[in-house]
Design a protein around this motif. Structure first.
Motif: not given
Length: 216
Positions: A48-73
């Motif tokens: 939230x405070x660093x645009x550099x860190x956000x640009x690096x990590x946001x694509x990873x978070x956006x890709x993994x977040x929607x995966x149902x966590x029970x699906x990876x159990x």
């Protein structure tokens, strides 16, 4: 039916099984929440405070977040086995992404004028974070904590359906398998009660930490 549920509830208390199952589930939720929640809040603030860190990590978070966590159990069971580690892992992963997204949103929502005023008065980065950024972001962070806490209960019950010999989820699933419907209802009532009580505790903690907000 209510009387039969009450009898089953008393029997489970009397033989100690209910206390054992509640303790097992709460322990798993607390450990998993700490493992996933603390890094989630820290990384969310950094994003939230660093645009550099956000640009690096946001694509990873956006890709993994929607995966149902029970699906990876099943994958977690394969990696960590049927012990406690797999249950901690599924909860940690579930709460991590919720808290990353909510914390990042809260940290990004801090008005720029607030931090600029802090800099004008010579405040250090640490002081600005402690007195401006964190208090401004806390309401959204707490909203994320509550969402993540509810998700943690959902995940632990599902995780205890398989590969567990204790816990509320195990009680519910085992009761269904042996057609002990009264005990199954006891499990459902207990998990609802635990969720309600713990959310009340979180509301109280939020009121203490955010006294400037109006709590009706």
């Amino acid at each position: 039916m209510p009387s039969q549920i009450a009898v089953a509830f008393w029997k489970l208390i009397e033989n100690g099984q209910l206390l054992k199952d509640v303790t097992a589930s709460l322990t798993r939720v607390l450990v998993g929440f700490a493992i996933g929640g603390i890094p989630g809040i820290i990384i969310g603030i950094l994003m939230g405070q660093s645009s550099v860190i956000r640009s690096l990590l946001n694509p990873i978070v956006a890709a993994i977040y929607p995966i149902p966590k029970l699906a990876i159990l099943p994958l977690l069971l394969y990696i960590f086995g049927l012990g406690e580690a797999s249950k901690y892992a599924v909860i940690a992963i579930g709460v991590f992404f919720i808290l990353v997204v909510n914390t990042m949103t809260g940290a990004m929502g801090v008005p720029a004028i607030f931090t600029e005023v802090g800099k004008e008065y010579g405040a250090s980065r640490l002081t600005i974070f402690r007195t401006i950024v964190l208090p401004s972001a806390l309401p959204v962070i707490f909203a994320g904590i509550k969402l993540a806490w509810g998700t943690a209960f959902l995940l632990i019950v599902a995780a205890e359906f398989v590969g567990a010999k204790s816990g509320i989820g195990y009680l519910i699933w085992n009761s269904w398998q042996v057609f002990s419907i009264e005990q199954m209802y006891v499990g459902l009532i207990v998990i609802a009660f635990l969720g309600f009580i713990t959310l009340l505790i979180l509301d109280g903690l939020e009121a203490k930490l955010l006294p400037w907000r109006k709590h009706v």
